[in-house]
Motif scaffolding. Structure first.
Motif, PDB file in Angstrom:
ATOM      1  N   ALA A  69       0.818  -1.219   0.000  1.00 62.23           N
ATOM      2  CA  ALA A  69       0.000   0.000   0.000  1.00 62.23           C
ATOM      3  C   ALA A  69       0.849   1.265   0.000  1.00 62.23           C
ATOM      4  O   ALA A  69       0.304   2.368   0.085  1.00 62.23           O
ATOM      5  CB  ALA A  69      -0.929  -0.005   1.206  1.00 62.23           C
ATOM      6  N   ASN A  70       2.171   1.144  -0.055  1.00 60.65           N
ATOM      7  CA  ASN A  70       3.096   2.284   0.012  1.00 60.65           C
ATOM      8  C   ASN A  70       2.840   3.141   1.239  1.00 60.65           C
ATOM      9  O   ASN A  70       2.796   4.363   1.168  1.00 60.65           O
ATOM     10  CB  ASN A  70       3.000   3.146  -1.250  1.00 60.65           C
ATOM     11  CG  ASN A  70       3.472   2.414  -2.471  1.00 60.65           C
ATOM     12  OD1 ASN A  70       4.442   1.659  -2.417  1.00 60.65           O
ATOM     13  ND2 ASN A  70       2.781   2.602  -3.580  1.00 60.65           N
ATOM     14  N   ALA A  71       2.656   2.460   2.380  1.00 57.51           N
ATOM     15  CA  ALA A  71       2.359   3.154   3.631  1.00 57.51           C
ATOM     16  C   ALA A  71       3.535   3.016   4.598  1.00 57.51           C
ATOM     17  O   ALA A  71       4.442   2.222   4.374  1.00 57.51           O
ATOM     18  CB  ALA A  71       1.104   2.570   4.261  1.00 57.51           C
ATOM     19  N   GLU A  72       3.482   3.783   5.662  1.00 56.53           N
ATOM     20  CA  GLU A  72       4.499   3.731   6.712  1.00 56.53           C
ATOM     21  C   GLU A  72       3.943   2.983   7.914  1.00 56.53           C
ATOM     22  O   GLU A  72       2.802   3.224   8.319  1.00 56.53           O
ATOM     23  CB  GLU A  72       4.869   5.151   7.165  1.00 56.53           C
ATOM     24  CG  GLU A  72       5.553   5.987   6.119  1.00 56.53           C
ATOM     25  CD  GLU A  72       7.053   5.771   6.076  1.00 56.53           C
ATOM     26  OE1 GLU A  72       7.597   5.131   7.000  1.00 56.53           O
ATOM     27  OE2 GLU A  72       7.663   6.248   5.120  1.00 56.53           O
ATOM     28  N   VAL A  73       4.743   2.094   8.488  1.00 51.98           N
ATOM     29  CA  VAL A  73       4.361   1.444   9.735  1.00 51.98           C
ATOM     30  C   VAL A  73       4.722   2.405  10.855  1.00 51.98           C
ATOM     31  O   VAL A  73       5.894   2.726  11.052  1.00 51.98           O
ATOM     32  CB  VAL A  73       5.080   0.091   9.925  1.00 51.98           C
ATOM     33  CG1 VAL A  73       4.722  -0.523  11.270  1.00 51.98           C
ATOM     34  CG2 VAL A  73       4.728  -0.870   8.803  1.00 51.98           C
ATOM     35  N   VAL A  74       3.709   2.879  11.566  1.00 52.08           N
ATOM     36  CA  VAL A  74       3.934   3.813  12.669  1.00 52.08           C
ATOM     37  C   VAL A  74       4.302   3.037  13.922  1.00 52.08           C
ATOM     38  O   VAL A  74       5.226   3.394  14.640  1.00 52.08           O
ATOM     39  CB  VAL A  74       2.668   4.669  12.934  1.00 52.08           C
ATOM     40  CG1 VAL A  74       2.868   5.556  14.147  1.00 52.08           C
ATOM     41  CG2 VAL A  74       2.324   5.491  11.714  1.00 52.08           C
ATOM     42  N   GLN A  75       3.569   1.929  14.161  1.00 50.38           N
ATOM     43  CA  GLN A  75       3.759   1.205  15.408  1.00 50.38           C
ATOM     44  C   GLN A  75       3.256  -0.225  15.267  1.00 50.38           C
ATOM     45  O   GLN A  75       2.288  -0.490  14.580  1.00 50.38           O
ATOM     46  CB  GLN A  75       2.963   1.922  16.501  1.00 50.38           C
ATOM     47  CG  GLN A  75       3.122   1.374  17.884  1.00 50.38           C
ATOM     48  CD  GLN A  75       2.323   2.177  18.896  1.00 50.38           C
ATOM     49  OE1 GLN A  75       1.268   2.713  18.578  1.00 50.38           O
ATOM     50  NE2 GLN A  75       2.817   2.259  20.102  1.00 50.38           N
ATOM     51  N   LEU A  76       3.963  -1.131  15.922  1.00 47.98           N
ATOM     52  CA  LEU A  76       3.514  -2.511  16.107  1.00 47.98           C
ATOM     53  C   LEU A  76       3.351  -2.696  17.602  1.00 47.98           C
ATOM     54  O   LEU A  76       4.330  -2.699  18.330  1.00 47.98           O
ATOM     55  CB  LEU A  76       4.577  -3.489  15.600  1.00 47.98           C
ATOM     56  CG  LEU A  76       4.549  -3.886  14.143  1.00 47.98           C
ATOM     57  CD1 LEU A  76       5.817  -4.629  13.787  1.00 47.98           C
ATOM     58  CD2 LEU A  76       3.341  -4.720  13.835  1.00 47.98           C
ATOM     59  N   ILE A  77       2.124  -2.832  18.049  1.00 49.52           N
ATOM     60  CA  ILE A  77       1.901  -2.994  19.483  1.00 49.52           C
ATOM     61  C   ILE A  77       0.986  -4.197  19.688  1.00 49.52           C
ATOM     62  O   ILE A  77      -0.139  -4.206  19.212  1.00 49.52           O
ATOM     63  CB  ILE A  77       1.350  -1.705  20.128  1.00 49.52           C
ATOM     64  CG1 ILE A  77       1.221  -1.856  21.617  1.00 49.52           C
ATOM     65  CG2 ILE A  77       0.072  -1.252  19.497  1.00 49.52           C
ATOM     66  CD1 ILE A  77       1.157  -0.562  22.373  1.00 49.52           C
ATOM     67  N   GLY A  78       1.519  -5.205  20.341  1.00 49.35           N
ATOM     68  CA  GLY A  78       0.770  -6.451  20.500  1.00 49.35           C
ATOM     69  C   GLY A  78       0.500  -7.045  19.136  1.00 49.35           C
ATOM     70  O   GLY A  78       1.407  -7.242  18.341  1.00 49.35           O
ATOM     71  N   SER A  79      -0.761  -7.307  18.843  1.00 49.69           N
ATOM     72  CA  SER A  79      -1.116  -7.855  17.533  1.00 49.69           C
ATOM     73  C   SER A  79      -1.753  -6.785  16.645  1.00 49.69           C
ATOM     74  O   SER A  79      -2.446  -7.090  15.687  1.00 49.69           O
ATOM     75  CB  SER A  79      -2.082  -9.030  17.716  1.00 49.69           C
ATOM     76  OG  SER A  79      -3.262  -8.575  18.343  1.00 49.69           O
ATOM     77  N   THR A  80      -1.492  -5.524  16.958  1.00 47.30           N
ATOM     78  CA  THR A  80      -2.072  -4.415  16.206  1.00 47.30           C
ATOM     79  C   THR A  80      -0.987  -3.644  15.462  1.00 47.30           C
ATOM     80  O   THR A  80       0.063  -3.333  16.016  1.00 47.30           O
ATOM     81  CB  THR A  80      -2.832  -3.462  17.154  1.00 47.30           C
ATOM     82  OG1 THR A  80      -3.796  -4.214  17.882  1.00 47.30           O
ATOM     83  CG2 THR A  80      -3.534  -2.365  16.389  1.00 47.30           C
ATOM     84  N   ILE A  81      -1.285  -3.338  14.203  1.00 48.45           N
ATOM     85  CA  ILE A  81      -0.367  -2.580  13.353  1.00 48.45           C
ATOM     86  C   ILE A  81      -1.009  -1.213  13.083  1.00 48.45           C
ATOM     87  O   ILE A  81      -2.177  -1.151  12.704  1.00 48.45           O
ATOM     88  CB  ILE A  81      -0.142  -3.297  12.007  1.00 48.45           C
ATOM     89  CG1 ILE A  81       0.369  -4.717  12.236  1.00 48.45           C
ATOM     90  CG2 ILE A  81       0.807  -2.511  11.127  1.00 48.45           C
ATOM     91  CD1 ILE A  81       0.240  -5.613  11.017  1.00 48.45           C
ATOM     92  N   VAL A  82      -0.257  -0.153  13.286  1.00 52.74           N
ATOM     93  CA  VAL A  82      -0.737   1.194  12.974  1.00 52.74           C
ATOM     94  C   VAL A  82      -0.030   1.643  11.703  1.00 52.74           C
ATOM     95  O   VAL A  82       1.198   1.634  11.625  1.00 52.74           O
ATOM     96  CB  VAL A  82      -0.445   2.189  14.125  1.00 52.74           C
ATOM     97  CG1 VAL A  82      -0.954   3.585  13.764  1.00 52.74           C
ATOM     98  CG2 VAL A  82      -1.069   1.714  15.420  1.00 52.74           C
ATOM     99  N   LEU A  83      -0.839   2.015  10.695  1.00 57.22           N
ATOM    100  CA  LEU A  83      -0.303   2.421   9.389  1.00 57.22           C
ATOM    101  C   LEU A  83      -0.686   3.863   9.076  1.00 57.22           C
ATOM    102  O   LEU A  83      -1.783   4.311   9.418  1.00 57.22           O
ATOM    103  CB  LEU A  83      -0.853   1.513   8.287  1.00 57.22           C
ATOM    104  CG  LEU A  83      -0.473   0.047   8.340  1.00 57.22           C
ATOM    105  CD1 LEU A  83      -1.319  -0.754   7.360  1.00 57.22           C
ATOM    106  CD2 LEU A  83       0.994  -0.140   8.027  1.00 57.22           C
ATOM    107  N   TYR A  84       0.226   4.567   8.381  1.00 53.09           N
ATOM    108  CA  TYR A  84      -0.029   5.939   7.959  1.00 53.09           C
ATOM    109  C   TYR A  84       0.379   6.098   6.503  1.00 53.09           C
ATOM    110  O   TYR A  84       1.406   5.584   6.066  1.00 53.09           O
ATOM    111  CB  TYR A  84       0.772   6.934   8.812  1.00 53.09           C
ATOM    112  CG  TYR A  84       0.735   8.345   8.257  1.00 53.09           C
ATOM    113  CD1 TYR A  84      -0.384   9.145   8.435  1.00 53.09           C
ATOM    114  CD2 TYR A  84       1.803   8.866   7.545  1.00 53.09           C
ATOM    115  CE1 TYR A  84      -0.436  10.431   7.921  1.00 53.09           C
ATOM    116  CE2 TYR A  84       1.761  10.149   7.024  1.00 53.09           C
ATOM    117  CZ  TYR A  84       0.646  10.926   7.219  1.00 53.09           C
ATOM    118  OH  TYR A  84       0.587  12.196   6.692  1.00 53.09           O
TER     119      TYR A  84
END
Length: 96
Positions: A69-84
């Protein structure tokens, strides 16, 4: 590439968000990447949940989705991925 200050800002923005996608047994596929890309265009910041029955590692899932998706991974916390990903049409988030 996001700076640490920008990541901190985006983490605070993402805190209240609920995951809108789940990656399960099927793993990452083209359809999921397309939907994530569309959601990022509309929202700029989203969370993706990796379910326990997913065969892939959460880091691999984050890498595949962000690359597709040409996105940035902001954070990996537990089993959750935050994308921007900055929206081309409707920019809502102003990075510091």
């Amino acid at each position: 590439m996001l700076t640490s200050k920008q990541k901190k800002f985006l983490k605070s923005k993402a805190h209240h968000l609920k995951p809108i996608f789940q990656v399960g047994k099927g793993g990452v596929n083209e359809n999921l990447i397309k939907q994530v890309d569309d959601a990022l265009e509309a929202r700029e910041l989203i969370k993706v949940s990796v379910l326990q029955n997913c065969d892939e590692d959460r880091e691999e899932v984050a890498e595949e989705i962000s690359h597709g998706a040409n996105a940035e991974v902001v954070q990996l916390i537990g089993s959750t991925i935050v994308l921007y990903k900055e929206s081309e049409k409707s920019k809502k988030i102003e990075l510091p």
